[in-house]
Design an enzyme around this catalytic site. Structure first.
Site, short mmCIF file in Angstrom:
data_model
loop_
_atom_site.label_atom_id
_atom_site.label_comp_id
_atom_site.label_asym_id
_atom_site.label_seq_id
_atom_site.Cartn_x
_atom_site.Cartn_y
_atom_site.Cartn_z
N LYS A 138 37.84 77.42 56.39
CA LYS A 138 38.13 78.41 55.67
C LYS A 138 37.72 79.92 56.05
O LYS A 138 36.59 80.05 56.76
CB LYS A 138 37.34 78.05 54.35
CG LYS A 138 37.55 78.95 53.12
CD LYS A 138 37.39 78.19 51.77
CE LYS A 138 37.49 79.03 50.40
NZ LYS A 138 38.94 79.69 50.57
N GLY A 156 30.18 79.26 59.65
CA GLY A 156 30.88 78.72 60.85
C GLY A 156 32.18 79.25 61.22
O GLY A 156 32.31 79.25 62.45
N CYS A 157 33.29 79.26 60.31
CA CYS A 157 34.37 79.83 60.79
C CYS A 157 34.28 81.30 61.12
O CYS A 157 34.96 81.56 62.18
CB CYS A 157 35.31 79.59 59.55
SG CYS A 157 35.56 77.89 58.91
N THR A 158 33.45 82.02 60.40
CA THR A 158 33.09 83.36 61.04
C THR A 158 32.75 83.42 62.27
O THR A 158 33.15 84.45 63.35
CB THR A 158 32.50 84.20 59.98
OG1 THR A 158 33.08 84.11 58.71
CG2 THR A 158 32.28 85.65 60.57
N ALA A 180 35.59 82.59 64.97
CA ALA A 180 36.34 83.40 65.17
C ALA A 180 36.00 84.68 65.74
O ALA A 180 36.71 85.19 66.75
CB ALA A 180 37.09 83.84 63.44
#
Length: 155
Positions: A38, A43-45, A48
């Site tokens: 998401k 974690g995704c930030t 990325a």
């Protein structure tokens, strides 16, 4: 389950700008295809931002980085603007590509089972074959591992 050396499943998905990106159009380049749960989550930030900070290095290795999640193209656009990301994010709202790559399935959190994105990364060679798979990614240090594997496979 996908295997190293086999053809990568074809896909065409819209990016954050609603431009269609197809795997077949990337023939001749290495593709880092990473699946994440998401936009705008910790974690995704981190993942990325790590890929963005290493983008020039990947480009020197003739590699394209594509992040895929079930978020909308609008969500991706806002995520990119907010975090100043330089990578391409693909929208898989119907989860077809996530499922084709085995990146959608049963997960467990706090003892409960639910369906969701299994954070994973696929390295696809210039001929469209799977060169390497990271099936259950831990974000910390992951981008470095992907870069090292890419260098190793190119030498």
């Amino acid at each position: 389950m996908l295997e190293i050396g086999k053809k990568a499943p074809e896909f065409c998905l819209k990016n954050q700008d609603e431009v269609e990106i197809c795997l077949k159009d990337l023939k001749g380049k290495w593709v880092v295809l990473y699946f994440y749960p998401k936009d705008n989550t910790p974690g995704c930030t981190t993942e990325a931002c790590d890929f963005t900070s290493e983008l020039e290095e990947f480009e020197k290795l003739d590699a394209v980085i594509l992040g895929v999640s079930p978020d909308s193209c609008e969500s991706h656009r806002k995520f990119i603007e907010k975090k100043n990301l330089k990578i391409t994010l693909l929208c898989d709202e119907n989860r077809e590509v996530l499922k084709a790559y085995g990146a959608w399935g049963i997960k467990k959190m706090y003892g409960k089972e639910y369906e969701g994105v299994i954070r994973s990364t696929f390295l696809i060679d210039p001929d469209g074959n799977i060169a390497f798979i990271w099936p259950k990614v831990r974000v910390k240090g992951h981008v470095e591992k992907v870069k090292e594997k890419l260098k190793e496979l190119q030498s």
